[in-house]
Design an enzyme around this catalytic site. Structure first.
Site, short mmCIF file in Angstrom:
data_model
loop_
_atom_site.label_atom_id
_atom_site.label_comp_id
_atom_site.label_asym_id
_atom_site.label_seq_id
_atom_site.Cartn_x
_atom_site.Cartn_y
_atom_site.Cartn_z
N GLU A 1 14.71 -1.32 -8.40
CA GLU A 1 14.78 -2.74 -8.75
C GLU A 1 15.07 -3.61 -7.54
O GLU A 1 15.83 -4.56 -7.59
CB GLU A 1 15.87 -2.98 -9.80
CG GLU A 1 15.70 -2.12 -11.01
CD GLU A 1 15.00 -2.85 -12.14
OE1 GLU A 1 14.68 -4.04 -11.99
OE2 GLU A 1 14.76 -2.19 -13.16
N CYS B 1 10.39 -9.87 -15.15
CA CYS B 1 11.02 -8.74 -15.85
C CYS B 1 12.16 -8.19 -15.01
O CYS B 1 13.23 -7.87 -15.51
CB CYS B 1 10.03 -7.61 -16.08
SG CYS B 1 8.51 -8.10 -16.87
C1 LIG Z 1 15.38 7.28 -10.03
C2 LIG Z 1 14.42 6.16 -9.79
C3 LIG Z 1 13.86 5.50 -10.87
C4 LIG Z 1 12.92 4.50 -10.67
N1 LIG Z 1 12.35 3.88 -11.77
C5 LIG Z 1 11.31 3.01 -11.57
C6 LIG Z 1 10.60 2.46 -12.67
O1 LIG Z 1 10.95 2.72 -13.84
N2 LIG Z 1 9.54 1.67 -12.45
C7 LIG Z 1 9.13 1.35 -11.19
O2 LIG Z 1 8.16 0.63 -11.06
N3 LIG Z 1 9.81 1.84 -10.11
C8 LIG Z 1 10.88 2.66 -10.27
N4 LIG Z 1 11.55 3.18 -9.18
C9 LIG Z 1 11.04 2.88 -7.84
C10 LIG Z 1 11.93 1.95 -7.03
O3 LIG Z 1 11.87 0.65 -7.53
C11 LIG Z 1 11.49 2.05 -5.56
O4 LIG Z 1 11.90 3.32 -5.10
C12 LIG Z 1 12.05 0.95 -4.72
O5 LIG Z 1 11.45 -0.27 -5.03
C13 LIG Z 1 11.87 1.25 -3.21
O6 LIG Z 1 10.56 1.59 -2.94
P1 LIG Z 1 10.23 2.88 -2.04
O7 LIG Z 1 10.94 4.01 -2.64
O8 LIG Z 1 8.77 2.95 -1.92
O9 LIG Z 1 10.89 2.56 -0.65
P2 LIG Z 1 10.29 1.73 0.55
O10 LIG Z 1 9.75 0.43 0.04
O11 LIG Z 1 9.38 2.60 1.32
O12 LIG Z 1 11.59 1.44 1.37
C14 LIG Z 1 12.18 2.38 2.28
C15 LIG Z 1 13.25 1.66 3.09
O13 LIG Z 1 12.66 0.63 3.86
C16 LIG Z 1 13.30 -0.60 3.63
N5 LIG Z 1 12.33 -1.69 3.74
C17 LIG Z 1 11.12 -1.79 3.13
N6 LIG Z 1 10.55 -2.96 3.47
C18 LIG Z 1 11.40 -3.59 4.31
C19 LIG Z 1 11.38 -4.85 5.00
N7 LIG Z 1 10.36 -5.72 4.87
N8 LIG Z 1 12.42 -5.16 5.78
C20 LIG Z 1 13.48 -4.33 5.89
N9 LIG Z 1 13.57 -3.15 5.27
C21 LIG Z 1 12.53 -2.79 4.49
C22 LIG Z 1 13.88 -0.48 2.24
O14 LIG Z 1 14.98 -1.36 2.07
C23 LIG Z 1 14.29 0.98 2.22
O15 LIG Z 1 15.56 1.10 2.82
C24 LIG Z 1 12.55 4.15 -9.36
C25 LIG Z 1 13.15 4.79 -8.28
C26 LIG Z 1 14.07 5.79 -8.49
C27 LIG Z 1 14.68 6.47 -7.31
#
Ligand SMILES: Cc1cc2nc3c(=O)[nH]c(=O)nc-3n(C[C@H](O)[C@H](O)[C@H](O)COP(=O)(O)OP(=O)(O)OC[C@H]3O[C@@H](n4cnc5c(N)ncnc54)[C@H](O)[C@@H]3O)c2cc1C
Ligand SMILES: Cc1cc2nc3c(=O)[nH]c(=O)nc-3n(C[C@H](O)[C@H](O)[C@H](O)COP(=O)(O)OP(=O)(O)OC[C@H]3O[C@@H](n4cnc5c(N)ncnc54)[C@H](O)[C@@H]3O)c2cc1C
Lengths: 245, 408
Positions: free
Chosen positions: B387, B262
């Site tokens: 995403e 997806c």
């Molecule tokens: C407005 C908005 C709408 C959204 N809508 C949806 C939705 O409809 N459905 C849904 O399921 N999700 C949704 N999301 C969630 C979004 O997909 C996540 O915020 C995103 O995947 C990042 O996850 P996190 O916020 O937990 O960040 P984290 O995973 O905690 O990441 C924090 C930082 O760490 C870095 N990082 C993490 N792992 C690693 C690694 N292995 N190596 C290097 N760097 C790393 C990341 O790049 C990032 O810079 C939405 C988010 C926002 C802000």
């Protein structure tokens, strides 16, 4: 009700107009073409009438193959079929004769057009078609209702508005607010693929117009500011420079 | 299903009267590669945006208001499920047509595009791809028409970039599944009628479940105070012993690969959408630079401004080439996840940079809501994160190049 809508294929209203170096033709390179805005209103009203009362809407253009995307757009908006009369017209009389020939064969109840094209802005075709068919033509039409064989039309006149009743068949040159423009939707665009677009050869080939020269209007001059209390200078400039007094 | 009742709100949204005169650049004459139908699709959605989005979007964002009426209107114009077959109410269109729709909507606003992306790629797509015939017939036509709004629940409070660690789970209770857990950052959730939720079975395998508003124990609290995507509503999905009928499990595919498929479709749309936001910033900056006089000349006559404009156009053009090629490959079933990662990562990044440069060109004016720049810039901060974050896409590419996944 059998409705014909005549649509023009005209440059988008924001187009920067230019001509070929010999000044005899409009330079169409890179230009986006649209359905004439007034024709778009006519089409929208035709579709509303069809939706309310049943019937068919045919879109027609007098023009060469490059106008077909514009006809497809009319189909996407909701026309049932389209006709293209395969000739590059050079004047309103030629266009009117071609449209009238189709109308004679097809017997439409309503023939809707724009109040005027936006390329040559003649505002003539609807009157000519009405005359050629011996049926009433009205323009500019801002409201159009049909009950049975009778149309109620409201049109703009000098300093007011006129409401008249006219028997069908009728030619109407339309303008806003007769209906709201319709934006084609994705289903309409897909459906337009398979709707019939018939190409017919022209009846008249003779045209009474030849183009000598196209030219752009002079560029707008700079604005001259005059102090509010300096009436003498203003009068002098109007008289001697602008030569309007 | 009980259809969500929309909370009445006392927010009044003003319609602007200023004319939206956006024109898209096409430096490499890429329109030659589009069909007449694709051009008509772009034209229609552009007109739709000018009529329905541009006049209200600034006010909606200022007030953090999701204009729910737009959902029906998106349905009417056919923005939902463009690639889903027409028998289910979709558009039956190719992927570049889908992309053009996303470009035009995001040209209006990334939040509005998010609403559409989620509905099309994250809700309709999995129901179409992995759903039973009954599920397709029950949900797809209503989602396509905009009668229902959907959302996609993958991210959890403690599992964002690493969704495989999710803890939301369901137990087989014989007659039904019992769902527990919580999802966070879910676009559309506060107003959604349907949620496609990813959760683990007792065996620890990820499955998709369709959860409907009104099911007992299911709630969708809204997330407030976002500085980004303010016209899109975001919230949580909370499952407290929710009894999900067995026929609501998506039977076609399980495992993390299912939600990832997806995401490929949605990310492709985002890669196109970001170009729209970039084009709007570029177009606004170009006009402003021609009109704004400083030192007795239009600022467009200064080399530093020209450099900015030239670089913007270059990046927009490269971004267009990326997505147009990937769109063709998607139609042929040959596009890969790393290809889409490259496009999503690149295009969102360049859009963000273009927004920042365009902001500079607008000087102080770029700070206000008179121009769309700050709104796009702030929106794109979400787009660069959701995403798959910017860095995660880099790692997907890195894994593809080296065969060594660096994120595990
Ligand atoms: C407005 C908005 C709408 C959204 N809508 C949806 C939705 O409809 N459905 C849904 O399921 N999700 C949704 N999301 C969630 C979004 O997909 C996540 O915020 C995103 O995947 C990042 O996850 P996190 O916020 O937990 O960040 P984290 O995973 O905690 O990441 C924090 C930082 O760490 C870095 N990082 C993490 N792992 C690693 C690694 N292995 N190596 C290097 N760097 C790393 C990341 O790049 C990032 O810079 C939405 C988010 C926002 C802000
Ligand atoms: C000097 C000159 C050069 C021209 N050169 C070209 C050319 O190079 N290429 C070209 O395609 N045309 C050309 N035309 C034709 C032009 O595009 C118009 O179709 C025609 O002149 C009628 O214009 P009008 O302004 O008089 O129409 P109006 O009388 O203002 O039009 C009223 C309504 O009539 C209908 N109508 C008008 N024209 C058409 C049409 N062609 N098909 C269907 N319905 C129509 C529309 O509903 C329109 O709103 C030329 C015309 C002139 C006068």
């Amino acid at each position: 009700m059998k409705i014909l809508v005549c649509i023009t294929h005209v440059p988008d209203t924001t187009t920067k107009i230019s001509f070929t170096p010999d000044g005899k033709e409009f330079n169409a390179a890179g230009v986006t073409f649209i359905i004439g805005p007034y024709d778009d209103f006519a089409l929208a009203r035709a579709i509303e009438l069809k939706e309310a009362q049943g019937g068919t809407v045919t879109a027609l253009n007098v023009g060469l193959v490059e106008t077909e995307p514009t006809l497809r757009k009319a189909l996407a908006i909701g026309a049932d079929d389209a006709i293209r009369i395969n000739v590059n017209p050079t004047d309103a009389w030629q266009v009117a004769q071609e449209i009238a020939a189709v109308c004679k064969a097809e017997q439409y109840d309503l023939i809707l057009m724009g109040r005027e094209s936006i390329d040559h802005n003649g505002g003539q075709v609807h009157g000519m078609v009405g005359e050629l068919l011996g049926i009433p033509s009205v323009a500019p039409v801002m409201r159009l209702d049909v009950v049975g064989g009778l149309a109620t039309v409201s049109k703009e006149i000098e300093g007011g508005k006129e409401v008249i009743e006219v028997n069908l068949p009728l030619v109407a040159g339309c303008q806003e607010p007769i209906a709201e423009w319709k934006i084609p939707n994705m289903r309409g665009i897909m459906g337009a693929r398979t709707k019939p677009l018939k190409v017919v050869e022209p009846n008249v080939t003779a045209t009474s117009t030849t183009v000598q020269q196209f030219s752009l209007p002079p560029a707008k001059g700079a604005c001259k500011m005059i102090a509010a209390d300096n009436v003498a200078e203003l009068v002098d400039l109007l008289r001697n420079e602008a030569k309007v007094l | 299903m009980t259809t969500a009742t929309m909370p009445t709100t006392d927010v009044t949204i003003e319609r602007r009267t200023a004319i939206d005169s956006f024109e898209s650049p096409d430096f490499l004459l890429l329109d030659d590669l589009l069909t007449e139908e694709q051009k008509l699709i772009r034209y229609s959605v552009r007109e739709f945006v000018k009529k329905e989005i541009s006049p209200i979007i600034e006010d909606c964002c200022q007030k953090a208001y999701f204009p729910y009426d737009i959902v029906r209107k998106f349905g009417e114009v056919g923005a939902f499920g463009p690639t889903i077959p027409t028998e289910y109410g979709g558009g039956g269109l190719d992927y570049n047509s889908y992309g053009l729709i996303m470009q035009e909507i995001e040209r209006g606003d990334s939040g509005m595009r998010s609403t559409v992306s989620v509905q099309s790629s994250l809700v309709m797509y999995p129901i179409y791809k992995f759903g039973s015939e009954l599920q397709r017939q029950k949900y797809l036509p209503k989602l396509a028409s905009g009668e229902w709004l959907g959302c996609f629940g993958l991210t959890e409070p403690d599992h964002g970039s690493n969704p495989s660690g999710m803890t939301t789970n369901f137990k087989d209770m014989g007659d039904y599944y019992l769902l527990n857990g919580a999802k966070m950052w879910i676009s559309n959730s506060p107003k959604a009628d349907v949620a496609v939720v990813w959760a683990k079975s007792e065996e620890g395998r990820i499955h998709g479940l369709i959860v409907e508003r009104g099911m007992e124990g299911f709630s969708t609290p809204e997330t407030h105070n976002k500085w980004s995507l303010r016209a899109s509503c975001t919230g949580e999905l909370v499952f407290d012993n929710v009894k999900v009928p067995k026929e609501n499990l998506l039977p076609g595919k399980s495992g993390l690969g299912a939600p990832m498929m997806c995401l490929d479709s949605a990310r492709f749309g985002i890669a196109w959408g970001a170009i729209g936001a970039a084009m709007d910033c570029y177009d606004s900056a170009r006009r402003y630079a021609m009109e704004r006089i400083q030192f007795d000349k239009p600022i467009a006559s200064f080399q530093l401004i020209q450099k900015k404009l030239a670089e913007m156009l270059t990046e927009i053009t490269k971004a267009q080439l990326l997505v147009m090629r990937i769109g063709d490959l998607m139609d042929q079933g040959r596009a890969t996840t790393p290809m889409i990662s490259m496009a999503k990562r690149n295009n969102v990044q360049i859009a963000l940079e273009i927004a920042r440069e365009a902001r500079q060109i607008h000087g102080g004016m770029g700070i206000t809501g008179e121009y769309p720049i700050m709104r796009h810039m702030m929106n794109l901060e979400s787009v660069v994160t959701y995403e798959g974050t910017h860095d995660i896409h880099l790692l997907i590419l890195g894994a593809d190049i080296t065969g060594i996944p660096a994120f595990k």
